[in-house]
Scaffold this motif. Sequence first.
Motif, mmCIF file in Angstrom:
data_model
loop_
_atom_site.group_PDB
_atom_site.id
_atom_site.type_symbol
_atom_site.label_atom_id
_atom_site.label_comp_id
_atom_site.label_asym_id
_atom_site.label_seq_id
_atom_site.Cartn_x
_atom_site.Cartn_y
_atom_site.Cartn_z
ATOM 1 N N GLU A 65 0.850 -1.181 0.000
ATOM 2 C CA GLU A 65 0.000 0.000 0.000
ATOM 3 C C GLU A 65 0.890 1.237 0.000
ATOM 4 O O GLU A 65 2.034 1.199 0.466
ATOM 5 C CB GLU A 65 -0.922 0.022 1.221
ATOM 6 N N LEU A 66 0.360 2.312 -0.548
ATOM 7 C CA LEU A 66 1.081 3.583 -0.585
ATOM 8 C C LEU A 66 0.160 4.667 -0.038
ATOM 9 O O LEU A 66 -1.000 4.766 -0.463
ATOM 10 C CB LEU A 66 1.511 3.907 -2.009
ATOM 11 N N GLU A 67 0.654 5.434 0.897
ATOM 12 C CA GLU A 67 -0.115 6.556 1.427
ATOM 13 C C GLU A 67 0.714 7.828 1.298
ATOM 14 O O GLU A 67 1.874 7.874 1.724
ATOM 15 C CB GLU A 67 -0.515 6.320 2.880
ATOM 16 N N PHE A 68 0.108 8.830 0.671
ATOM 17 C CA PHE A 68 0.780 10.106 0.438
ATOM 18 C C PHE A 68 -0.083 11.211 1.039
ATOM 19 O O PHE A 68 -1.259 11.346 0.703
ATOM 20 C CB PHE A 68 0.949 10.321 -1.072
ATOM 21 N N GLN A 69 0.491 11.942 1.977
ATOM 22 C CA GLN A 69 -0.205 13.072 2.573
ATOM 23 C C GLN A 69 0.607 14.339 2.348
ATOM 24 O O GLN A 69 1.840 14.318 2.437
ATOM 25 C CB GLN A 69 -0.419 12.854 4.067
ATOM 26 N N LEU A 70 -0.089 15.427 2.064
ATOM 27 C CA LEU A 70 0.603 16.685 1.828
ATOM 28 C C LEU A 70 -0.342 17.845 2.069
ATOM 29 O O LEU A 70 -1.567 17.680 2.148
ATOM 30 C CB LEU A 70 1.172 16.748 0.409
ATOM 31 N N GLY A 117 -1.407 26.295 3.778
ATOM 32 C CA GLY A 117 -1.665 24.858 3.787
ATOM 33 C C GLY A 117 -3.125 24.490 3.921
ATOM 34 O O GLY A 117 -3.468 23.498 4.573
ATOM 35 N N TYR A 118 -4.028 25.283 3.257
ATOM 36 C CA TYR A 118 -5.459 25.034 3.457
ATOM 37 C C TYR A 118 -5.932 23.712 2.866
ATOM 38 O O TYR A 118 -6.958 23.186 3.259
ATOM 39 C CB TYR A 118 -6.297 26.183 2.898
ATOM 40 N N ALA A 119 -5.197 23.154 1.905
ATOM 41 C CA ALA A 119 -5.593 21.882 1.301
ATOM 42 C C ALA A 119 -4.834 20.753 1.992
ATOM 43 O O ALA A 119 -3.635 20.567 1.791
ATOM 44 C CB ALA A 119 -5.302 21.884 -0.191
ATOM 45 N N LYS A 120 -5.545 19.992 2.828
ATOM 46 C CA LYS A 120 -4.985 18.838 3.537
ATOM 47 C C LYS A 120 -5.375 17.587 2.755
ATOM 48 O O LYS A 120 -6.538 17.174 2.768
ATOM 49 C CB LYS A 120 -5.532 18.759 4.961
ATOM 50 N N LEU A 121 -4.394 16.988 2.085
ATOM 51 C CA LEU A 121 -4.688 15.963 1.092
ATOM 52 C C LEU A 121 -4.195 14.593 1.530
ATOM 53 O O LEU A 121 -3.097 14.452 2.078
ATOM 54 C CB LEU A 121 -4.030 16.331 -0.239
ATOM 55 N N THR A 122 -5.017 13.585 1.225
ATOM 56 C CA THR A 122 -4.663 12.193 1.494
ATOM 57 C C THR A 122 -4.892 11.362 0.238
ATOM 58 O O THR A 122 -5.937 11.469 -0.404
ATOM 59 C CB THR A 122 -5.516 11.620 2.636
ATOM 60 N N HIS A 123 -3.895 10.529 -0.098
ATOM 61 C CA HIS A 123 -3.996 9.605 -1.223
ATOM 62 C C HIS A 123 -3.598 8.230 -0.709
ATOM 63 O O HIS A 123 -2.505 8.053 -0.181
ATOM 64 C CB HIS A 123 -3.073 10.017 -2.371
ATOM 65 N N TYR A 124 -4.507 7.276 -0.895
ATOM 66 C CA TYR A 124 -4.230 5.908 -0.469
ATOM 67 C C TYR A 124 -4.360 5.008 -1.691
ATOM 68 O O TYR A 124 -5.383 5.013 -2.382
ATOM 69 C CB TYR A 124 -5.215 5.472 0.612
ATOM 70 N N ARG A 135 -5.430 13.094 11.217
ATOM 71 C CA ARG A 135 -5.175 14.448 10.730
ATOM 72 C C ARG A 135 -4.040 14.450 9.716
ATOM 73 O O ARG A 135 -3.116 13.629 9.791
ATOM 74 C CB ARG A 135 -4.801 15.384 11.887
ATOM 75 N N VAL A 136 -4.149 15.386 8.793
ATOM 76 C CA VAL A 136 -3.050 15.646 7.858
ATOM 77 C C VAL A 136 -2.320 16.869 8.392
ATOM 78 O O VAL A 136 -2.865 17.967 8.421
ATOM 79 C CB VAL A 136 -3.576 15.919 6.432
ATOM 80 N N ARG A 137 -1.084 16.689 8.830
ATOM 81 C CA ARG A 137 -0.369 17.822 9.406
ATOM 82 C C ARG A 137 1.142 17.564 9.341
ATOM 83 O O ARG A 137 1.597 16.429 9.243
ATOM 84 C CB ARG A 137 -0.782 18.063 10.854
ATOM 85 N N ASP A 138 1.856 18.679 9.391
ATOM 86 C CA ASP A 138 3.323 18.639 9.455
ATOM 87 C C ASP A 138 3.957 17.874 8.295
ATOM 88 O O ASP A 138 4.996 17.237 8.446
ATOM 89 C CB ASP A 138 3.777 18.012 10.798
ATOM 90 N N CYS A 139 3.301 17.929 7.134
ATOM 91 C CA CYS A 139 3.893 17.235 5.985
ATOM 92 C C CYS A 139 4.264 18.198 4.859
ATOM 93 O O CYS A 139 4.988 17.821 3.948
ATOM 94 C CB CYS A 139 2.967 16.135 5.464
ATOM 95 N N GLY A 140 3.775 19.430 4.904
ATOM 96 C CA GLY A 140 4.203 20.462 3.975
ATOM 97 C C GLY A 140 3.897 20.166 2.524
ATOM 98 O O GLY A 140 3.184 19.216 2.191
ATOM 99 N N VAL A 141 4.471 20.998 1.655
ATOM 100 C CA VAL A 141 4.153 20.891 0.239
ATOM 101 C C VAL A 141 4.819 19.691 -0.426
ATOM 102 O O VAL A 141 4.370 19.235 -1.479
ATOM 103 C CB VAL A 141 4.533 22.179 -0.518
ATOM 104 N N ARG A 142 5.877 19.189 0.164
ATOM 105 C CA ARG A 142 6.514 17.995 -0.416
ATOM 106 C C ARG A 142 5.850 16.713 0.049
ATOM 107 O O ARG A 142 5.943 15.681 -0.605
ATOM 108 C CB ARG A 142 8.006 17.980 -0.095
ATOM 109 N N GLY A 143 5.170 16.785 1.182
ATOM 110 C CA GLY A 143 4.397 15.657 1.651
ATOM 111 C C GLY A 143 5.222 14.553 2.270
ATOM 112 O O GLY A 143 6.461 14.572 2.257
ATOM 113 N N THR A 144 4.503 13.603 2.823
ATOM 114 C CA THR A 144 5.121 12.396 3.380
ATOM 115 C C THR A 144 4.582 11.194 2.618
ATOM 116 O O THR A 144 3.374 11.039 2.455
ATOM 117 C CB THR A 144 4.816 12.256 4.873
#
Length: 845
Positions: A604-609, A615-622, A825-834
């Motif tokens: 599985e791959l999870e990308f948050q940014l 940072g108004y757009a809190k994004l999650t991709h699974y 929560r989506v946080r502390d991942c910035g524009v490059r994401g985790t």
Amino acid sequence: MTAVSSYLAYSPLPLRHSVINRWMVSGIFTRNVRFEPMTMEGDINDWLIKGFSIHENPCRKEFVDARRSANPELPFTEPPAAGGQLSLWDSFKSWDVYFPWGNSRVEESGFYYVPTHMLRYAYTTVVSPAAHKAVFHLKTCGSVALWVNGRLVCDFTPFTRNIEQKTQVEIELEAGENRFFVCHEDLAERDTLYHYTLEYAGPEPLEIRIPLADSETAANVAAMEESLERSCVPADSVTDDEIRIMFEQPFTRNVSFEVSYSSFFSGRYAMQRELAAGQRDLVLGHTSEFGIDYKYFEVSARIGHATVRKLFGIELVNNRFQPQNGEALSVKERKQAALECVADLGIPNIHTAIAKLKTGGDPEQSRDMILNGLIGIEERRDCADFYLIALFRFWRDYRDSGLFDEAFWGRVKETMLGFRYWIDEPGDDVMWFFSENHALLFHSCQLLAGQLFPDDRFTNSGETGAQRQAKAEAQLIGWFERFFAEGLAEWNSSAYIPIDFLGLIQLYDLAELPVLREEARRAMDLLYGYMMSEAHDGYLTSTFGRSYEKELLGNHAAGTTSLIWVGYGVGNVNSTSFNVSLYLSDYTPPQELGELTKLGEGEELEFQLEQGKDGYAKLTHYRTSGFVLSSIADFRPGLKGYQEHVLHLAFSPVAQIWVNHPGEIYAHGSGRPSFWAGNGCLPKVGQYKGLGILLFDVDPDHDADYTHAYFPVDAFARVESRGSWFFAESAGAYAAVYAAGGLELTDSGTNRGRELTSKGRRNVWLVTAADRQEFASFEQFIDRMERMPHEVSVDTLEVRLKDARYGEVRFGWQQPLTVDGEEVRVRDCGVRGTLQRKAREVSGT
């Protein structure tokens, strides 16, 4: 609806009130208008949060003041006849019947590239059972003057651009027929909502009558309207096959249709087609005759002097230029294949002209395309920057080629020197400057023009090219600083990432300042990082900061699809012309990102940014090997939406699901938000891995009192329905969709077999996905979902459920998303994401 005597008779559309949406309308009279050139100011990204109206064109006030000081005129008093002529502004328009196809509005919204005064007239007959004082609610984008029985009863002139306003009107209705005349005006500025709505608030049963020549004509028009109402395209995407409109019942006679077609950035073309008696499928052509594009086909049947028209949208896929194994080719080889695809199938424009030249095409063809493109730049049409940006490469590569005469090159140069390059220069155009992609292109165009002609005087600003270059370099350095701090304000947008590349690739190849070339490379690498982290099998099926129907329903044709294919060989090549400059560049995307194209069955791959200002757009991709689920968390819930696409589930380019509150109730409208793209009222969204939850609390004044899901039955291997659940299987992966308000599959018309509707303004939706790693079979998945313990309150918009995979999940309008008591929560991942790629932990299934 019935056809009686020599008129069509309708009951008003039953919404909150009785809507008078059946009219005889004139064509739209238009005239380009000029104003005192003025400058503008403002932040380029604030409008995405505060609304586009914060950047009203200063020229609009001049137009509005002039209209409000004038008295509206009605140049006729007798009811018009279908086919009759009306004259205004040295042009003629014909009267015809307006067919709303369920739209409560009388609407002709569209896109206008220059400031355009629009005006049309409309007529209808309202039959009242008794004389009485009637209360009507009048809504409009633009202005509406209303006459009833020869008396001006209202002249409503709000003129708030693209923001509907309303007023209440009291009208003395006579017993029997009442003649209603309307004059509807506005100033069109690029994307233009142009509509009015008249709602009757009383209890009396009214009837609407539209006059036609005779009873036979009326009966035939009514029958054709019903046939087109029930018709549809068999699927939203067709590959290497015939393009068809499917009628539910065959006609008893041969029927001739006029068909026009266009796409978002192309002109309109016409053709004739005939449906033989006894046949149900109207064949429009074959995909081999077209590029890879999302097309709109307007099908028209003329009956007497009346014309019945309906619009259909469909993605056309032509695989003629698709190599057998794209991954086995080098990036250079894929670029060449993509270039040849555009040269042969691309929409005629400056980019396609360059592709033709680079692949040995006829220089005269390219010359004609470029000259036609110069007109739009010279007239400062909106999106002129999308095409001007390519001329600098063209000048570098062909100025001394001898292919074109000096007069041609003189015009190209004059076009560059006369352009308006930014909002601090005077202008009376409607070019849009206030978005990150437009700002990048305007700054890049200014830089490259200044570099090319350092000693020449630019006529709009009076500056020299050297001054322009220095100014643009400073602007671009500021743009990059903001970009690397905020990322994409229009997050993930499959429509606008290619436009960003259009500016970045020119800077990488042509900028003289080394830091700009390096920043452009870094930015393109970052964008490729986003796409490869978020795409599924080469398609950017994702949450979007700005979305359009053409990308949501046209993944094969999206510009990002061809960018990904050129970089890594997954997905497909297409004929998107905006990517031509990248194909011609030596820029190579980071090849290590190719490792993200495929996931193993156990991964599985999870990308948050975080994207956008603050940072108004809190994004999650699974993502797993079988599906991707993507969302934005808690984005402005309950507020009016624009083009934000907040949750997306995809198994393939066509097997995909999303939920939205339609911005308009016309299936192929021009609204922003529209039927499928964006939300009239934004939901609150929460996501944990393969589970998404949407909570809707829709404005009581919005036309759409329901929410719906895109659910294309034919794109899945199997589909099952159980109560408030619908289930789907695609290549060993599964989807479940639930709505607290119940679900109904649309079984007729445009969205036949591809739309799930759920009634009610307050609602709770669940969208979840899984695969064989978690459930041994589709049947087991259905059983577990159906028996999943859950408590849902529509009144309080709260959800509590026990997911077999994830544990106890809670979410509410006033509560955060929690899983087993822990806040998600989506946080502390910035524009490059985790980015986390790991083996999946499967338990409890």
